[in-house]
Design a protein around this motif. Structure first.
Motif, PDB file in Angstrom:
ATOM      1  N   GLY A  12       0.821  -1.204   0.000  1.00  0.00           N
ATOM      2  CA  GLY A  12       0.000   0.000   0.000  1.00  0.00           C
ATOM      3  C   GLY A  12       0.856   1.255   0.000  1.00  0.00           C
ATOM      4  O   GLY A  12       0.543   2.238  -0.681  1.00  0.00           O
ATOM      5  N   GLY A  13       1.975   1.223   0.774  1.00  0.00           N
ATOM      6  CA  GLY A  13       2.892   2.354   0.776  1.00  0.00           C
ATOM      7  C   GLY A  13       3.500   2.592  -0.590  1.00  0.00           C
ATOM      8  O   GLY A  13       3.653   3.741  -1.030  1.00  0.00           O
ATOM      9  N   LEU A  14       3.832   1.501  -1.293  1.00  0.00           N
ATOM     10  CA  LEU A  14       4.340   1.632  -2.657  1.00  0.00           C
ATOM     11  C   LEU A  14       3.283   2.277  -3.548  1.00  0.00           C
ATOM     12  O   LEU A  14       3.592   3.171  -4.355  1.00  0.00           O
ATOM     13  N   GLY A  15       2.027   1.866  -3.378  1.00  0.00           N
ATOM     14  CA  GLY A  15       0.943   2.457  -4.157  1.00  0.00           C
ATOM     15  C   GLY A  15       0.762   3.939  -3.875  1.00  0.00           C
ATOM     16  O   GLY A  15       0.493   4.725  -4.787  1.00  0.00           O
ATOM     17  N   GLY A  23       0.328  11.332 -10.441  1.00  0.00           N
ATOM     18  CA  GLY A  23      -0.485  12.537 -10.503  1.00  0.00           C
ATOM     19  C   GLY A  23       0.344  13.793 -10.625  1.00  0.00           C
ATOM     20  O   GLY A  23      -0.040  14.746 -11.302  1.00  0.00           O
ATOM     21  N   LEU A  24       1.511  13.799  -9.992  1.00  0.00           N
ATOM     22  CA  LEU A  24       2.365  14.984  -9.977  1.00  0.00           C
ATOM     23  C   LEU A  24       3.038  15.229 -11.322  1.00  0.00           C
ATOM     24  O   LEU A  24       3.078  16.359 -11.821  1.00  0.00           O
ATOM     25  N   LEU A  25       3.575  14.165 -11.920  1.00  0.00           N
ATOM     26  CA  LEU A  25       4.394  14.313 -13.117  1.00  0.00           C
ATOM     27  C   LEU A  25       3.749  13.760 -14.375  1.00  0.00           C
ATOM     28  O   LEU A  25       4.299  13.903 -15.463  1.00  0.00           O
ATOM     29  N   GLY A  26       2.608  13.106 -14.217  1.00  0.00           N
ATOM     30  CA  GLY A  26       1.940  12.555 -15.396  1.00  0.00           C
ATOM     31  C   GLY A  26       2.658  11.373 -15.991  1.00  0.00           C
ATOM     32  O   GLY A  26       2.566  11.106 -17.190  1.00  0.00           O
ATOM     33  N   VAL A  27       3.411  10.637 -15.180  1.00  0.00           N
ATOM     34  CA  VAL A  27       4.133   9.454 -15.667  1.00  0.00           C
ATOM     35  C   VAL A  27       3.507   8.207 -15.062  1.00  0.00           C
ATOM     36  O   VAL A  27       2.887   8.251 -13.998  1.00  0.00           O
ATOM     37  N   GLY A  28       3.673   7.101 -15.754  1.00  0.00           N
ATOM     38  CA  GLY A  28       3.168   5.847 -15.228  1.00  0.00           C
ATOM     39  C   GLY A  28       4.007   5.362 -14.065  1.00  0.00           C
ATOM     40  O   GLY A  28       5.156   5.770 -13.887  1.00  0.00           O
ATOM     41  N   GLY A  29       3.424   4.490 -13.256  1.00  0.00           N
ATOM     42  CA  GLY A  29       4.116   4.051 -12.058  1.00  0.00           C
ATOM     43  C   GLY A  29       4.986   2.827 -12.228  1.00  0.00           C
ATOM     44  O   GLY A  29       5.690   2.448 -11.294  1.00  0.00           O
ATOM     45  N   GLY A  30       4.950   2.200 -13.407  1.00  0.00           N
ATOM     46  CA  GLY A  30       5.678   0.954 -13.587  1.00  0.00           C
ATOM     47  C   GLY A  30       7.171   1.070 -13.345  1.00  0.00           C
ATOM     48  O   GLY A  30       7.805   0.135 -12.861  1.00  0.00           O
ATOM     49  N   SER A  59       2.775  -5.154 -12.135  1.00  0.00           N
ATOM     50  CA  SER A  59       2.768  -3.759 -12.561  1.00  0.00           C
ATOM     51  C   SER A  59       1.784  -3.527 -13.704  1.00  0.00           C
ATOM     52  O   SER A  59       0.995  -2.581 -13.687  1.00  0.00           O
ATOM     53  N   LEU A  60       1.821  -4.399 -14.705  1.00  0.00           N
ATOM     54  CA  LEU A  60       0.911  -4.251 -15.842  1.00  0.00           C
ATOM     55  C   LEU A  60      -0.538  -4.433 -15.411  1.00  0.00           C
ATOM     56  O   LEU A  60      -1.432  -3.723 -15.885  1.00  0.00           O
ATOM     57  N   ALA A  61      -0.794  -5.367 -14.497  1.00  0.00           N
ATOM     58  CA  ALA A  61      -2.158  -5.556 -14.007  1.00  0.00           C
ATOM     59  C   ALA A  61      -2.661  -4.318 -13.275  1.00  0.00           C
ATOM     60  O   ALA A  61      -3.843  -3.961 -13.369  1.00  0.00           O
ATOM     61  N   SER A  62      -1.770  -3.621 -12.558  1.00  0.00           N
ATOM     62  CA  SER A  62      -2.195  -2.417 -11.838  1.00  0.00           C
ATOM     63  C   SER A  62      -2.620  -1.317 -12.800  1.00  0.00           C
ATOM     64  O   SER A  62      -3.492  -0.500 -12.481  1.00  0.00           O
ATOM     65  N   ILE A  63      -2.026  -1.280 -13.990  1.00  0.00           N
ATOM     66  CA  ILE A  63      -2.365  -0.256 -14.969  1.00  0.00           C
ATOM     67  C   ILE A  63      -3.801  -0.434 -15.457  1.00  0.00           C
ATOM     68  O   ILE A  63      -4.457   0.534 -15.851  1.00  0.00           O
ATOM     69  N   LEU A  64      -4.304  -1.670 -15.415  1.00  0.00           N
ATOM     70  CA  LEU A  64      -5.712  -1.899 -15.771  1.00  0.00           C
ATOM     71  C   LEU A  64      -6.635  -1.000 -14.971  1.00  0.00           C
ATOM     72  O   LEU A  64      -7.626  -0.464 -15.496  1.00  0.00           O
ATOM     73  N   PHE A  65      -6.323  -0.811 -13.706  1.00  0.00           N
ATOM     74  CA  PHE A  65      -7.193  -0.035 -12.819  1.00  0.00           C
ATOM     75  C   PHE A  65      -6.850   1.448 -12.844  1.00  0.00           C
ATOM     76  O   PHE A  65      -7.740   2.296 -12.870  1.00  0.00           O
ATOM     77  N   THR A  66      -5.561   1.756 -12.840  1.00  0.00           N
ATOM     78  CA  THR A  66      -5.166   3.158 -12.726  1.00  0.00           C
ATOM     79  C   THR A  66      -5.359   3.947 -14.017  1.00  0.00           C
ATOM     80  O   THR A  66      -5.506   5.170 -13.976  1.00  0.00           O
ATOM     81  N   SER A  67      -5.361   3.269 -15.170  1.00  0.00           N
ATOM     82  CA  SER A  67      -5.475   3.999 -16.431  1.00  0.00           C
ATOM     83  C   SER A  67      -6.911   4.439 -16.726  1.00  0.00           C
ATOM     84  O   SER A  67      -7.124   5.404 -17.466  1.00  0.00           O
ATOM     85  N   LEU A  68      -7.879   3.757 -16.150  1.00  0.00           N
ATOM     86  CA  LEU A  68      -9.269   4.049 -16.489  1.00  0.00           C
ATOM     87  C   LEU A  68      -9.659   5.482 -16.133  1.00  0.00           C
ATOM     88  O   LEU A  68     -10.274   6.191 -16.938  1.00  0.00           O
TER      89      LEU A  68
END
Length: 267
Positions: A12-15, A23-30, A59-68
């Motif tokens: 959770g801390g990593l998230g 949100g700050l830089l507009g970059v993906g978290g991977g 990491s790729l699975a997390s993008i499923l949720f965060t990209s929406l």
């Protein structure tokens, strides 16, 4: 499913960090998720020898949720170039799926080496704030499919939504910056679907995976990362309007350099 509160708190801390930076830089978290998750898995003695695959798939699975949410926001502003997405999507899906399935069979050291090289590339790109000058219009179907395949394959090997590659590609082909960023966010969704599916299939039945794994997607980490990032992404976006972005990008570039050197040191 692992229910250890300490482990879930760590993910959770990593998230929280990933969401704020995104949100700050507009970059993906991977680029943060993958190396930190590799370190965490190694420290816990989980998935010995398979840490890179498990980190990439998660990491790729997390993008499923965060990209929406990102795609919806860009779509409301009319910034997503949907015809471009439709043209590049077949290559994206094929390249990402093939890359993920191939990565599942690759030696961990080779994957880590590729990731370290890409971290250095991303850090230099961010430090220089590199934006290629437009030279031409978008290519034909065959070239678009090839470009999508390359973007998808590389993204599957570094666990990102492709923005580090797709934005420069679109800028080079005369797509305005705000539309390139918005369309890149949309491109991240098929990358996430195909990549997560590829790592689930590639890791199905693999021995040595920790409890709570779905192929090479580690569900406890996925849950913590998604929950944390959803909480802090809006805060990062609000902070971006109050602070100068260029110095922040350079700080992030230095962080990527440190992560790359740390990973290289472990070879």
């Amino acid at each position: 499913m692992i229910a250890d509160p300490a482990l879930l708190a760590g993910y959770g801390g990593l998230g929280l960090v990933v969401g704020f930076v995104a949100g700050l830089l507009g970059v993906g978290g991977g680029l943060i998720i993958v190396p930190v998750l590799i370190f965490l898995l190694h420290a816990q003695g989980l998935a010995a020898g398979l840490e890179p695959q498990l980190a990439l798939g998660t990491s790729l699975a997390s993008i499923l949720f965060t990209s929406l949410s990102s795609v919806r926001a860009h779509h409301r502003h009319g910034a997503v170039v949907w015809p471009l997405l439709r043209r590049i999507a077949p290559g994206i899906v094929l390249g990402t799926l093939a890359g993920a399935v191939l990565a599942a069979q690759m030696p961990a050291t080779l994957l880590k080496l590729f990731f370290v090289a890409f971290l250095f590339y991303a850090a230099i790109q961010m430090w220089l704030d590199f934006k290629p000058a437009p030279h031409r219009g978008l290519p034909g179907p065959a070239a678009m499919t090839l470009a999508g395949g390359v973007i998808g394959a590389v993204s599957s090997w570094v666990g990102i939504g492709g923005g580090t590659l797709s934005v420069p590609f679109m800028l080079w082909h005369n797509v305005p910056l705000h539309r390139a960023i918005a369309t890149s966010a949309a491109i991240g969704f098929p990358i996430a679907i195909a990549g997560a599916a590829g790592y689930v299939l590639g890791g199905w039945g693999a021995s040595g995976l920790p409890a709570g794994s779905l192929g090479f997607v580690y569900l406890p980490a996925l849950f913590g990362i998604v929950l944390g990032s959803v909480l802090t992404a809006p805060l990062g976006a609000r902070t971006a309007h109050r602070l100068p972005v260029r110095p922040l990008k350079r700080v992030f570039a230095l962080l990527l350099m440190v992560l790359a050197l740390r990973m290289a040191w472990t070879f």
